[in-house]
Each structure stands twice: as structure tokens, then as C-alpha cells.
Design a protein around this motif. Structure first.
Motif, short mmCIF file in Angstrom:
data_model
loop_
_atom_site.label_atom_id
_atom_site.label_comp_id
_atom_site.label_asym_id
_atom_site.label_seq_id
_atom_site.Cartn_x
_atom_site.Cartn_y
_atom_site.Cartn_z
N ALA A 284 0.95 -1.25 -0.04
CA ALA A 284 -0.09 0.02 -0.15
C ALA A 284 0.70 1.09 0.03
O ALA A 284 1.41 1.78 0.86
N LEU A 285 1.17 1.90 -1.09
CA LEU A 285 1.87 3.00 -1.30
C LEU A 285 0.95 4.47 -1.18
O LEU A 285 0.18 4.49 -2.23
N LEU A 286 1.25 4.95 -0.30
CA LEU A 286 0.02 6.25 -0.10
C LEU A 286 0.45 7.36 -0.82
O LEU A 286 1.73 7.93 -0.66
N GLN A 287 -0.20 7.82 -1.86
CA GLN A 287 0.01 9.08 -2.49
C GLN A 287 -1.47 9.68 -3.06
O GLN A 287 -2.19 8.95 -3.35
N PRO A 288 -1.47 10.92 -2.79
CA PRO A 288 -2.62 11.65 -3.28
C PRO A 288 -2.94 11.14 -4.83
O PRO A 288 -1.55 11.19 -5.42
N GLU B 70 6.11 4.54 -11.05
CA GLU B 70 6.87 3.64 -10.08
C GLU B 70 5.88 3.20 -9.06
O GLU B 70 5.91 1.77 -9.10
N ALA B 71 5.07 4.04 -8.41
CA ALA B 71 4.24 3.41 -7.18
C ALA B 71 3.09 2.67 -7.88
O ALA B 71 2.77 1.58 -7.40
N PHE B 72 2.53 3.32 -9.14
CA PHE B 72 1.52 2.69 -9.90
C PHE B 72 1.97 1.01 -10.47
O PHE B 72 1.43 0.07 -9.88
N ASP B 73 3.20 0.99 -11.02
CA ASP B 73 3.64 -0.27 -11.42
C ASP B 73 3.81 -1.09 -10.44
O ASP B 73 3.50 -2.22 -10.15
N ARG B 74 4.64 -0.53 -9.22
CA ARG B 74 4.83 -1.71 -8.18
C ARG B 74 3.34 -2.38 -7.50
O ARG B 74 3.31 -3.38 -7.04
N ALA B 75 2.53 -1.40 -7.33
CA ALA B 75 1.45 -1.74 -6.71
C ALA B 75 0.71 -2.76 -7.56
O ALA B 75 0.04 -3.93 -6.95
N HIS C 257 -14.52 -1.37 -2.81
CA HIS C 257 -15.81 -0.87 -2.93
C HIS C 257 -16.00 0.58 -2.52
O HIS C 257 -17.00 0.92 -2.65
N VAL C 258 -15.11 1.24 -1.83
CA VAL C 258 -15.42 2.29 -1.23
C VAL C 258 -13.87 3.08 -1.16
O VAL C 258 -12.88 2.62 -1.06
N THR C 259 -13.85 4.38 -1.52
CA THR C 259 -12.62 5.28 -1.38
C THR C 259 -12.02 5.44 -0.02
O THR C 259 -12.91 5.74 1.00
N PHE C 260 -10.60 5.67 0.08
CA PHE C 260 -10.37 6.20 1.23
C PHE C 260 -9.09 7.09 0.61
O PHE C 260 -8.64 7.15 -0.38
N PRO C 261 -8.74 8.12 1.55
CA PRO C 261 -7.89 9.38 0.89
C PRO C 261 -6.51 8.69 0.97
O PRO C 261 -5.88 7.79 1.46
N ASN C 262 -5.92 9.20 -0.25
CA ASN C 262 -4.51 8.74 -0.68
C ASN C 262 -4.21 7.12 -1.17
O ASN C 262 -3.37 6.59 -1.12
N LEU C 263 -5.37 6.56 -1.35
CA LEU C 263 -5.23 5.02 -1.67
C LEU C 263 -5.90 4.69 -2.97
O LEU C 263 -6.21 3.67 -3.06
N SER C 264 -5.90 5.57 -4.15
CA SER C 264 -6.45 5.54 -5.50
C SER C 264 -5.66 4.16 -6.16
O SER C 264 -6.56 3.62 -6.71
N VAL C 265 -4.37 4.24 -5.99
CA VAL C 265 -3.95 3.06 -6.79
C VAL C 265 -4.24 1.81 -5.97
O VAL C 265 -4.39 0.70 -6.36
#
Length: 244
Positions: A87-91, A98-103, A140-148
């Protein structure tokens, strides 16, 4: 509900910490032969001391080639728990390639790769099997900074259904467990704001996060014959969060 996995081989990814580690311990205690996979060798060493007799493999599942070398000839597996995740936290506006690919490589692509290896072995042996993908309520639901991270888990929901559909004729069941916040090192990175924690708990009808045991018990149920007619489904272990 008494379960017994004697005579069965289980493979658990992300086994070094959190849900994966407790799943290994539970399966070992219920008689399964367990192969624990983690990228952190020190975690595997300590886990082996807690569960004498388990096998361990140290590999970064985000590396396709390394995973193929480590698990490509893994041998017979009857039960698979795809738990490894980052879980790589980014707005959203700051998400990096890099974060997208890693996740996606760890959280989703490795599920495809490891499941292919295991399912092909089941089909070759002509035996039934059960696969459990550890997802999250943020599918199923959004959390801050966890879009990826949320996107990887949302994709896992459809991957679980697709796997269940295509592997069902071979008597291989595929399901997911979708927990709320669980007391793990990963969740502690997310829940650094006490006010956010308070608000989250208040939204849960049960006014609590999930205990580790709650999640592990759901995994064990889906792995077992007690869920013999369940496939392509997801068990929400969310304290009623999505009902409110």
C-alpha cells in the motif's frame, strides 16, 4: 466449526507479516503442509521457528522472472492464499509511475502468475482446489491517498470472478476476503490520524475494526469443504461498514 486440512498442501503469499503470517500459523495448526512465501527472509526465519516443518520461499513477487524461478516448479498445491500486497500512499495528483507499477505488479499481477502456476498443477493432477484472494473493502469504497491500492483491489474483484468462471470446470473454487482495517503494520501506515480512526470506527455499525482472527477464519472457511458450493464470491469482513 471444526476444520482439518491434514494431507493438504497450502501456499500462502505475503506470509511474513499480518494476515498472511496468521493464516500460515492457522493452517499449520490444522494439519496442512504449508509453503510460506515472503520477500523478507528474517520474517520467514522467525515464522519457521513458530511453525516447525513449514517450507519457506523468499522472493519478491513483484518480479515476474524471479517468481517463475522460485515457484515455477513448486510441486503439488491444494490450497492457495494470495495475500501479498503493498500500500503506497499517494494523493491521486501525485501518483508516480513507479508506485503505480509496483502496486499492480505485487497486488494483482502476482495473483495471476502464482494462481496460474498452482491451477495448472491442480489440473495436471486432476484434483479439486481452493484459491482465496485477500482483497479489501476499499475495492468498494474510497479512502484518502489510496487511489492506486483501491484500484488493485477493485480489479481483484473482477479477477476473482473471472478465475472462478474459467477454473470452475476443473473443480477449482476461487473467492476473496474483503476486510476492513485490521491491526497490521500496513494499516498503521494508513491510520496515522487519530481523528480519522475515530470517524472510521463510528461509521462501522459494530463500532470496531476487524480482529485478525476474524479475517483468518473467513479465509479458512473459503479454503475448506464447508464452502464447497461457494465460488466467485467475496466475504466482507467489514463490521458492516458498507451497510451504513
Amino acid at each position: 466449526m471444526q476444520l482439518n486440512f491434514s494431507g493438504l498442501q497450502a501456499l500462502v503469499t505475503g506470509a511474513g507479516k499480518g494476515i498472511g503470517r496468521d493464516t500460515v500459523k492457522a493452517l499449520h495448526g490444522l494439519g496442512a503442509r504449508v509453503l510460506a512465501v515472503s520477500r523478507t527472509n528474517t520474517d520467514l526465519v522467525s515464522l519457521s521457528k513458530e511453525c516447525p516443518g513449514i517450507e519457506t520461499v523468499c522472493v519478491d513477487l513483484g518480479d515476474w522472472e524471479a517468481t517463475e524461478r522460485a515457484l515455477g516448479s513448486v510441486g503439488p498445491v491444494d490450497l492457495l492464499v494470495n495475500n501479498a500486497a503493498v500500500a503506497l500512499l499517494q494523493p491521486f495528483l501525485e501518483v508516480t509511475k513507479e508506485a503505480f507499477d509496483r502496486a499492480f505488479n505485487v497486488n494483482l499481477r502476482s495473483v495471476v502468475q502464482v494462481s496460474q502456476i498452482v491451477a495448472r498443477g491442480m489440473i495436471h493432477r486432476g484434483v479439486p482446489g481452493s484459491i482465496v484472494n485477500v482483497s479489501s473493502m476499499v475495492a468498494h469504497v474510497t479512502f484518502p491517498n489510496l487511489s492506486v491500492y483501491s484500484s488493485t483491489k477493485g480489479a481483484m474483484t473482477m479477477l476473482t470472478k473471472a478465475m472462478a468462471s474459467e477454473l470452475g470446470p476443473y473443480k477449482i473454487r476461487v473467492n476473496s476476503v474483503d476486510p476492513t482495517v485490521v491491526p497490521t503494520a500496513m494499516s498503521q501506515k494508513i491510520l496515522t490520524d487519530p481523528e480519522l480512526v475515530r470517524k472510521l470506527k463510528e461509521r462501522h455499525p459494530l463500532r470496531k475494526f476487524a480482529d485478525m482472527e476474524d479475517v483468518v477464519n473467513s479465509i479458512l472457511f473459503l479454503l475448506s469443504d464447508r464452502s464447497a458450493s461457494t465460488s466467485g464470491s467475496g466475504i466482507l469482513v467489514d463490521g458492516g461498514y458498507l451497510a451504513s
